[in-house]
Write a protein that holds these residues in place. Structure first.
Motif, PDB file in Angstrom:
ATOM      1  N   GLU A   1       0.646  -1.397  -0.352  1.00 25.79           N
ATOM      2  CA  GLU A   1       0.140   0.251   0.425  1.00 25.79           C
ATOM      3  C   GLU A   1       0.829   1.561   0.513  1.00 25.79           C
ATOM      4  O   GLU A   1       1.620   1.330   0.480  1.00 25.79           O
ATOM      5  CB  GLU A   1      -0.631   0.186   1.387  1.00 25.79           C
ATOM      6  CG  GLU A   1      -2.213  -0.934   1.493  1.00 25.79           C
ATOM      7  CD  GLU A   1      -3.043  -1.085   2.184  1.00 25.79           C
ATOM      8  OE1 GLU A   1      -3.788   0.466   2.418  1.00 25.79           O
ATOM      9  OE2 GLU A   1      -3.335  -1.406   3.077  1.00 25.79           O
ATOM     10  N   VAL A   2       0.331   2.610  -0.517  1.00 25.55           N
ATOM     11  CA  VAL A   2       1.164   3.054  -0.650  1.00 25.55           C
ATOM     12  C   VAL A   2       0.816   4.664  -0.450  1.00 25.55           C
ATOM     13  O   VAL A   2      -0.537   4.500  -0.081  1.00 25.55           O
ATOM     14  CB  VAL A   2       2.055   3.937  -2.405  1.00 25.55           C
ATOM     15  CG1 VAL A   2       2.688   2.340  -2.683  1.00 25.55           C
ATOM     16  CG2 VAL A   2       0.325   3.731  -3.437  1.00 25.55           C
ATOM     17  N   HIS A   3       1.245   5.778  -0.183  1.00 23.19           N
ATOM     18  CA  HIS A   3       0.469   6.926   0.388  1.00 23.19           C
ATOM     19  C   HIS A   3       1.094   7.589  -0.873  1.00 23.19           C
ATOM     20  O   HIS A   3       3.102   8.332  -0.826  1.00 23.19           O
ATOM     21  CB  HIS A   3       0.847   7.295   1.360  1.00 23.19           C
ATOM     22  CG  HIS A   3       0.490   8.927   1.670  1.00 23.19           C
ATOM     23  ND1 HIS A   3      -0.704   9.709   1.411  1.00 23.19           N
ATOM     24  CD2 HIS A   3       1.792  10.118   2.595  1.00 23.19           C
ATOM     25  CE1 HIS A   3      -0.452  10.814   1.820  1.00 23.19           C
ATOM     26  NE2 HIS A   3       0.425  11.717   2.298  1.00 23.19           N
ATOM     27  N   VAL A   4       1.188   8.812  -1.528  1.00 23.22           N
ATOM     28  CA  VAL A   4       1.516   9.754  -2.705  1.00 23.22           C
ATOM     29  C   VAL A   4       1.523  10.748  -2.032  1.00 23.22           C
ATOM     30  O   VAL A   4       0.574  11.751  -2.314  1.00 23.22           O
ATOM     31  CB  VAL A   4       0.375   9.106  -3.864  1.00 23.22           C
ATOM     32  CG1 VAL A   4       1.690  10.527  -4.878  1.00 23.22           C
ATOM     33  CG2 VAL A   4       0.714   7.857  -4.965  1.00 23.22           C
ATOM     34  N   VAL A   5       2.962  11.015  -1.727  1.00 17.97           N
ATOM     35  CA  VAL A   5       3.176  12.688  -1.483  1.00 17.97           C
ATOM     36  C   VAL A   5       2.819  13.698  -2.623  1.00 17.97           C
ATOM     37  O   VAL A   5       2.334  14.530  -2.008  1.00 17.97           O
ATOM     38  CB  VAL A   5       3.631  12.436  -1.107  1.00 17.97           C
ATOM     39  CG1 VAL A   5       4.441  14.105   0.196  1.00 17.97           C
ATOM     40  CG2 VAL A   5       4.415  11.463   0.005  1.00 17.97           C
TER      41      VAL A   5
END
Length: 331
Positions: A298-302
């Motif tokens: 899972e990722v968080h696009v900054v």
């Protein structure tokens, strides 16, 4: 090309947005247009001038990415212009990955998992390769038990996925928040197998839930919990160190019990210029994700390529506010 450049060790104010030359490429390299890059704790450790800064070969930080092959060296096989790829370039690229382009040896590159976004794919290489190295070197049997200190982080989640896919079920981990515990439960851990690392009775609780000492422990946290991890490992057990942040007492416990210590260093082979295994292992991980054998991180696009994005990502990493997700920047 556009790039974020580090102009000196220190705080995040040392980053600037610059125009630099597009890298040339050698006969064994690919020129790749970067589409997304993931941030790693080693990035801010380099920025601060810590031990990891000795690995720097460019003032442009960043060590893993996804992208599209733009040009190919004449000695390269297995890749074509237009291929979607992923890589942990480490310090072997022409520059870091906070940039629009990179030239890197094809030995560390793999094809991107089918149908996966560039943002999610960028989060695979470093944590995936670290977890995969640990997984292969541990050689666990389905009947073995393992305690993973800090399992909700990127490497821990990858390792848990690999172990579950291989039939390992006697797995206990720690969390420090309801959100981290929820991440582990969503992956398949029973609530009773997720313990609060801040507990004064953690060693006792670990032994109780496992009904005895563990065959393996994996240190993804470092510091005080390494002593607890050593205490709950059986005599001649295996301690998997991915942090290099153990204490003197934890080392004494492990030595006294005759335990095996596996040091997991993702850059170990690069130091010896043994690069072929990186691309091969990464391709196996990519294939497992493509086939549904394990899930992508899972990722968080900054944000997009910019100083503000890099500064925010470094602040989040230093504060530990990652919530188990990899931080990613679109390029």
């Amino acid at each position: 090309m556009k790039a974020i450049v580090l102009n000196g060790f220190g705080d995040v104010s040392n980053f600037t947005f610059d125009e630099v030359d597009r890298p040339s490429f050698q006969e064994d390299q690919l020129l790749i247009r970067i589409k997304a890059t993931a941030f790693n704790p080693i990035d801010y450790q380099m920025r601060l001038g810590w031990r990891e800064s000795r690995l720097m070969t460019s003032p442009i930080l960043g060590r893993e990415f996804s992208g599209v092959v733009e040009a190919i060296g004449k000695a390269v096989t297995g890749f074509s212009v237009g291929d979607e790829v992923i890589a942990a370039s480490g310090s072997r690229g022409s520059n870091g990955t906070y940039a629009e382009y990179i030239a890197v040896t094809s030995k560390v590159v793999a094809h991107k998992p089918v149908g996966l976004s560039f943002e999610a794919a960028a989060a695979i290489p470093s944590s995936g390769l670290t977890a995969f190295q640990a997984f292969r070197r541990m050689g666990m049997k389905a009947s073995d038990s393992v305690f993973i200190a800090g399992g909700s982080g990127a490497v821990g989640r990858f390792l848990i996925k690999l172990l579950f896919a291989d039939g390992v079920r006697k797995l206990v981990s720690t969390a420090g928040s309801e959100q981290s515990a929820g991440v582990l439960q969503a992956m398949g851990l029973e609530a009773s197998c997720i313990l609060d690392y801040r507990s004064d009775r953690l060693a006792e609780q670990l032994l109780a839930v496992n009904k005895g000492e563990f065959d393996f422990v994996v240190d993804l946290a470092g510091g005080q919990i390494t002593e607890t991890a050593a205490e709950v490992l059986k005599t001649n057990g295996t301690y998997v160190d991915i942090t290099f942040l153990g204490t003197q007492r934890s080392r004494e416990i492990l030595f006294d019990r005759g335990d095996v210590v596996l040091n997991i260093s993702n850059y170990a082979y690069m130091l010896k210029n043994e690069l072929g295994g990186y691309g091969e292992a990464l391709q196996e991980i990519s294939d497992r994700i493509s086939s549904g054998g394990i899930a992508a991180p899972e990722v968080h696009v900054v944000g997009g390529l910019g100083v503000g994005t890099v500064q925010e990502a470094h602040r989040l990493m230093e504060s530990g506010a990652l919530n188990g997700k990899k931080l990613v920047m679109r390029v």
